[in-house]
Enzyme design. Structure first.
Site, short mmCIF file in Angstrom:
data_model
loop_
_atom_site.label_atom_id
_atom_site.label_comp_id
_atom_site.label_asym_id
_atom_site.label_seq_id
_atom_site.Cartn_x
_atom_site.Cartn_y
_atom_site.Cartn_z
N THR A 31 0.84 -1.19 0.00
CA THR A 31 0.00 0.00 0.00
C THR A 31 0.88 1.24 0.00
OG1 THR A 31 -1.78 -1.12 1.16
CG2 THR A 31 -1.76 1.28 1.25
N GLN A 105 -4.32 -7.48 -6.45
CA GLN A 105 -4.74 -7.94 -5.13
C GLN A 105 -6.05 -7.25 -4.78
OE1 GLN A 105 -3.41 -6.69 -1.10
NE2 GLN A 105 -2.37 -8.67 -1.06
N HIS A 183 -6.90 -10.85 -0.90
CA HIS A 183 -6.23 -10.39 0.32
C HIS A 183 -6.95 -11.01 1.51
CE1 HIS A 183 -4.01 -8.26 3.18
NE2 HIS A 183 -4.01 -7.04 2.67
N GLY A 184 -6.38 -12.11 2.01
CA GLY A 184 -6.97 -12.80 3.15
C GLY A 184 -6.18 -12.61 4.42
N ALA A 185 -5.28 -11.63 4.43
CA ALA A 185 -4.36 -11.44 5.55
C ALA A 185 -4.71 -10.19 6.35
CB ALA A 185 -2.93 -11.35 5.03
N HIS A 186 -3.91 -9.93 7.39
CA HIS A 186 -3.89 -8.67 8.14
C HIS A 186 -5.19 -8.30 8.82
CE1 HIS A 186 0.09 -8.08 6.86
NE2 HIS A 186 -0.12 -7.50 5.70
N TYR A 188 -8.26 -8.21 7.66
CA TYR A 188 -9.28 -7.59 6.84
C TYR A 188 -10.46 -8.56 6.67
CZ TYR A 188 -5.74 -4.04 6.14
OH TYR A 188 -4.81 -3.05 6.36
N GLY A 333 8.78 -7.34 0.06
CA GLY A 333 8.09 -6.08 0.14
C GLY A 333 9.03 -4.89 0.14
#
Length: 382
Positions: A31, A105, A183-186, A188, A333
């Site tokens: 991001t 993503q 995006h299945g992480a963090h 969310y 990253g």
């Protein structure tokens, strides 16, 4: 052994879905907040072109919002209208011209949006989540008073959100993306459905592990209807971010089930994020995440998809993991942020010596500064 030869395992081509990548070093979703009106900009075209020319085997785009949401990053791009699609085309075109591939993503924040954020106001809908449970934390710097997270509205019919993900995949295909990553992480939306601390539903979308996994799996199936094999998912089983995380055994059982079932869908790849204590958040003096060896716990469950590892992985570690066949590739990253020619540097034994400008990573800089700390990192001399 020279530095360049050490990275040979990472330089081998990799078949991924319908694509053949030129190497096994992917650029992670990052991001960067350079889309002031949610529409991709020319500076973003330059940013992605630089990294495609720098040799990325696969670029995963920054998180792309599937609908208007009140994010903590007010300059995040979206893909819900024609103008956004047309501008994303410019980015996919330059990546392809440089011999690279790019996945979109797709991202929905769920309960960690804010109703007072400009985009959420324009959306005209509540902040939706699986259950009306607020996440702790949050700091919306662009909203007066810098408020934290709020109690969301429980989504009555999750199929509404599944359809939004499918439409976003259709738009991504129109924009020229080679595939999509969920995006299945963090912490969310996908993670919120999976996690028993954020999902207290008593219908078919909550309760048992199978029910909590249903939403993410249905979204993946909807994406597959659009993209076939070129669909991936990114997961952070150790939790922590955005106030998710379960006891260890429940974590192992939940993600073990989800990964096993997702792997049956003929995905291109699954990306697992390692646990990193230094990135885990704290509440009341305690770390929120669930420390465990993510790769050892779930890697053996991936039988069909390719497996990527992310979060603090170094090129040296990645080369060893690929050489030992524990993973098929790595996603990096910050090294990609600071080194637009990352792969070329590794190929030629050049040092990764650009210092990151953390102040310019995100949080919506002024338009006149959009390129600072973004497209101004120098390349090496070859």
């Amino acid at each position: 052994m020279t530095a360049a030869s050490h990275f040979v395992p990472l330089m081998r081509p990799l078949r991924l879905g319908d694509l053949t990548l030129r190497n096994r070093i992917a650029m992670s979703a990052l991001t960067r907040s350079r889309a002031p009106t949610t529409i991709p900009t020319e500076i973003m075209v330059k940013y992605y072109r630089q990294r495609a020319e720098g040799g990325a085997g696969l670029i995963i785009s920054e998180g792309i919002l599937i609908s208007r949401q009140g994010t903590e990053w007010p300059y995040a791009p979206g893909i819900w209208n024609h103008e956004q699609v047309e501008e994303w085309k410019k980015i996919t075109d330059v990546v392809h011209a440089a011999g690279g591939y790019i996945y979109a993503q797709l991202w929905h924040l769920g309960r960690v949006s804010h109703p007072d954020a400009p985009e959420q106001k324009l959306a005209g809908v509540p902040v939706y989540a699986p259950s009306a449970i607020a996440a702790r934390g949050g700091k919306f710097r662009h909203i007066p008073g810098k408020p934290g997270y709020v109690t969301p509205t429980e989504i009555e019919d999750p199929w509404i959100l599944v359809r939004q993900f499918k439409q976003a995949a259709i738009s991504a295909k129109e924009a020229g993306f080679d595939g999509v990553e969920l995006h299945g992480a963090h912490g969310y939306l996908i993670a919120q459905f999976l996690d028993s601390t954020s999902n207290k539903r008593t219908d078919r979308w909550g309760g048992s592990i199978e029910n909590r996994a249903r939403f993410g799996l249905e979204v993946l199936k909807a994406m597959i209807e659009v993209y076939g094999k070129n669909v991936a998912v990114k997961l952070s089983p150790a939790g922590g971010n955005n106030d998710v995380g379960m006891p260890l055994q429940e974590t192992l059982d939940t993600f073990g089930h989800f990964i096993t079932e997702a792997d049956k869908l003929n995905l291109s790849h699954i990306t697992l994020m390692k646990y990193m204590a230094e990135r885990d958040i704290e509440f009341d003096g305690k770390k929120r995440g669930t420390p465990h060896d993510v790769l050892a716990s779930y890697g053996p469950l991936v039988k069909n998809a390719k497996l990527f590892i992310n979060n603090g992985v170094t090129p040296e570690e990645g080369a060893e993991l690929v050489a030992s066949e524990k993973v098929d590739g790595i996603t990096l990253g910050i090294p990609w942020i600071t080194h637009p020619d990352l792969v070329k540097r590794l190929e030629h034994g050049k040092a990764l010596d650009n210092a990151p400008d953390y102040k310019r990573f995100q949080w919506g800089p002024h338009e006149k500064e959009l390129g600072v700390g973004y497209t101004d990192y120098p390349t090496a001399q070859y």
